[in-house]
Motif scaffolding. Structure first.
Motif, mmCIF file in Angstrom:
data_model
loop_
_atom_site.group_PDB
_atom_site.id
_atom_site.type_symbol
_atom_site.label_atom_id
_atom_site.label_comp_id
_atom_site.label_asym_id
_atom_site.label_seq_id
_atom_site.Cartn_x
_atom_site.Cartn_y
_atom_site.Cartn_z
ATOM 1 N N ARG A 290 -1.400 11.875 0.617
ATOM 2 C CA ARG A 290 -1.868 10.642 0.469
ATOM 3 C C ARG A 290 -0.778 9.751 1.455
ATOM 4 O O ARG A 290 0.296 9.695 0.848
ATOM 5 C CB ARG A 290 -2.331 9.780 -0.794
ATOM 6 C CG ARG A 290 -3.783 10.530 -1.303
ATOM 7 C CD ARG A 290 -3.979 9.699 -2.507
ATOM 8 N NE ARG A 290 -4.986 8.817 -2.698
ATOM 9 C CZ ARG A 290 -6.325 8.876 -1.930
ATOM 10 N NH1 ARG A 290 -6.379 9.544 -0.977
ATOM 11 N NH2 ARG A 290 -7.128 8.090 -2.261
ATOM 12 N N ILE A 291 -1.190 9.193 2.551
ATOM 13 C CA ILE A 291 -0.184 8.688 3.211
ATOM 14 C C ILE A 291 -0.592 7.042 3.426
ATOM 15 O O ILE A 291 -1.628 6.869 3.834
ATOM 16 C CB ILE A 291 0.013 9.197 4.610
ATOM 17 C CG1 ILE A 291 0.503 10.540 4.654
ATOM 18 C CG2 ILE A 291 1.047 8.473 5.540
ATOM 19 C CD1 ILE A 291 0.638 11.286 6.113
ATOM 20 N N PRO A 292 0.368 6.124 3.412
ATOM 21 C CA PRO A 292 -0.011 4.922 3.325
ATOM 22 C C PRO A 292 -0.819 4.781 4.773
ATOM 23 O O PRO A 292 -0.002 5.185 5.854
ATOM 24 C CB PRO A 292 1.218 3.890 3.107
ATOM 25 C CG PRO A 292 2.199 4.847 2.271
ATOM 26 C CD PRO A 292 1.949 6.312 2.637
ATOM 27 N N VAL A 293 -1.684 3.634 4.839
ATOM 28 C CA VAL A 293 -2.077 3.381 6.077
ATOM 29 C C VAL A 293 -1.320 3.036 7.200
ATOM 30 O O VAL A 293 -1.167 3.297 8.316
ATOM 31 C CB VAL A 293 -3.259 2.211 5.823
ATOM 32 C CG1 VAL A 293 -3.848 1.858 7.317
ATOM 33 C CG2 VAL A 293 -4.369 2.816 5.169
ATOM 34 N N ASP A 294 -0.169 2.117 6.920
ATOM 35 C CA ASP A 294 0.819 1.557 7.849
ATOM 36 C C ASP A 294 1.583 2.760 8.374
ATOM 37 O O ASP A 294 1.780 2.798 9.529
ATOM 38 C CB ASP A 294 1.565 0.437 7.258
ATOM 39 C CG ASP A 294 2.566 0.810 6.032
ATOM 40 O OD1 ASP A 294 1.828 1.683 5.315
ATOM 41 O OD2 ASP A 294 3.640 0.372 5.891
ATOM 42 N N VAL A 295 1.764 3.683 7.599
ATOM 43 C CA VAL A 295 2.872 4.881 7.810
ATOM 44 C C VAL A 295 1.851 5.776 8.886
ATOM 45 O O VAL A 295 2.262 6.234 9.970
ATOM 46 C CB VAL A 295 3.335 5.734 6.452
ATOM 47 C CG1 VAL A 295 3.950 7.010 7.273
ATOM 48 C CG2 VAL A 295 4.209 4.868 5.915
ATOM 49 N N LEU A 296 0.489 6.200 8.428
ATOM 50 C CA LEU A 296 -0.278 6.904 8.985
ATOM 51 C C LEU A 296 -0.481 6.354 10.633
ATOM 52 O O LEU A 296 -0.319 6.935 11.613
ATOM 53 C CB LEU A 296 -1.441 7.104 8.240
ATOM 54 C CG LEU A 296 -2.467 8.105 9.122
ATOM 55 C CD1 LEU A 296 -2.012 9.350 9.383
ATOM 56 C CD2 LEU A 296 -3.773 7.999 8.344
ATOM 57 N N SER A 297 -0.628 4.956 10.554
ATOM 58 C CA SER A 297 -0.782 4.312 12.051
ATOM 59 C C SER A 297 0.445 4.443 12.743
ATOM 60 O O SER A 297 0.061 4.905 13.938
ATOM 61 C CB SER A 297 -1.012 2.673 11.727
ATOM 62 O OG SER A 297 -1.004 2.177 12.856
ATOM 63 N N ASP A 298 1.663 4.539 12.354
ATOM 64 C CA ASP A 298 2.751 4.715 13.162
ATOM 65 C C ASP A 298 2.998 6.315 13.627
ATOM 66 O O ASP A 298 3.229 6.413 14.756
ATOM 67 C CB ASP A 298 4.090 4.458 12.539
ATOM 68 C CG ASP A 298 4.373 2.962 12.206
ATOM 69 O OD1 ASP A 298 3.689 2.049 12.831
ATOM 70 O OD2 ASP A 298 5.233 2.515 11.387
ATOM 71 N N ILE A 299 2.682 7.185 12.702
ATOM 72 C CA ILE A 299 2.690 8.575 13.052
ATOM 73 C C ILE A 299 1.497 8.819 14.230
ATOM 74 O O ILE A 299 1.853 9.463 15.214
ATOM 75 C CB ILE A 299 2.147 9.482 11.896
ATOM 76 C CG1 ILE A 299 3.054 9.374 10.720
ATOM 77 C CG2 ILE A 299 1.543 11.134 12.091
ATOM 78 C CD1 ILE A 299 2.826 9.958 9.342
ATOM 79 N N GLU A 300 0.186 8.080 13.922
ATOM 80 C CA GLU A 300 -0.819 8.233 15.038
ATOM 81 C C GLU A 300 -0.013 7.601 16.435
ATOM 82 O O GLU A 300 -0.462 8.429 17.538
ATOM 83 C CB GLU A 300 -1.952 7.681 14.584
ATOM 84 C CG GLU A 300 -2.686 8.683 13.665
ATOM 85 C CD GLU A 300 -4.011 7.970 12.914
ATOM 86 O OE1 GLU A 300 -4.218 6.704 13.251
ATOM 87 O OE2 GLU A 300 -4.818 8.866 12.425
ATOM 88 N N ALA A 301 0.340 6.570 16.428
ATOM 89 C CA ALA A 301 0.783 6.035 17.570
ATOM 90 C C ALA A 301 2.083 6.951 18.335
ATOM 91 O O ALA A 301 1.775 7.012 19.335
ATOM 92 C CB ALA A 301 1.429 4.686 17.330
#
Length: 71
Positions: free
Chosen positions: A13-24
């Motif tokens: 499970r990855i926090p939404v803000d971290v995943l958002s940065d990863i996707e960007a």
């Protein structure tokens, strides 16, 4: 050894803000999320993780009498 044998799948499970940065970052570099996450983990292992691994190896060596004592 095939490439498939050199990796394993994990679920986390990855926090939404971290995943958002990863996707960007993945989008900007035209890389996969997996590629970005593996690079981040390798960087961690080379920095903070290396100290932990060294301490573990030192403790094992000391436990087995392979450490030369000074003094």
């Amino acid at each position: 050894m095939t490439r498939a044998n050199m990796s394993e799948s994990v679920t986390l499970r990855i926090p939404v803000d971290v995943l958002s940065d990863i996707e960007a970052i993945a989008d900007a570099t035209e890389r996969s999320r997996s590629y970005i996450i593996v690079r981040a983990l390798r960087t961690y292992l080379l920095n903070e993780g290396a100290d932990i691994v060294a301490a573990i190896k030192g403790a094992r060596a000391d436990c087995c009498g392979r450490v030369r004592r000074l003094g």
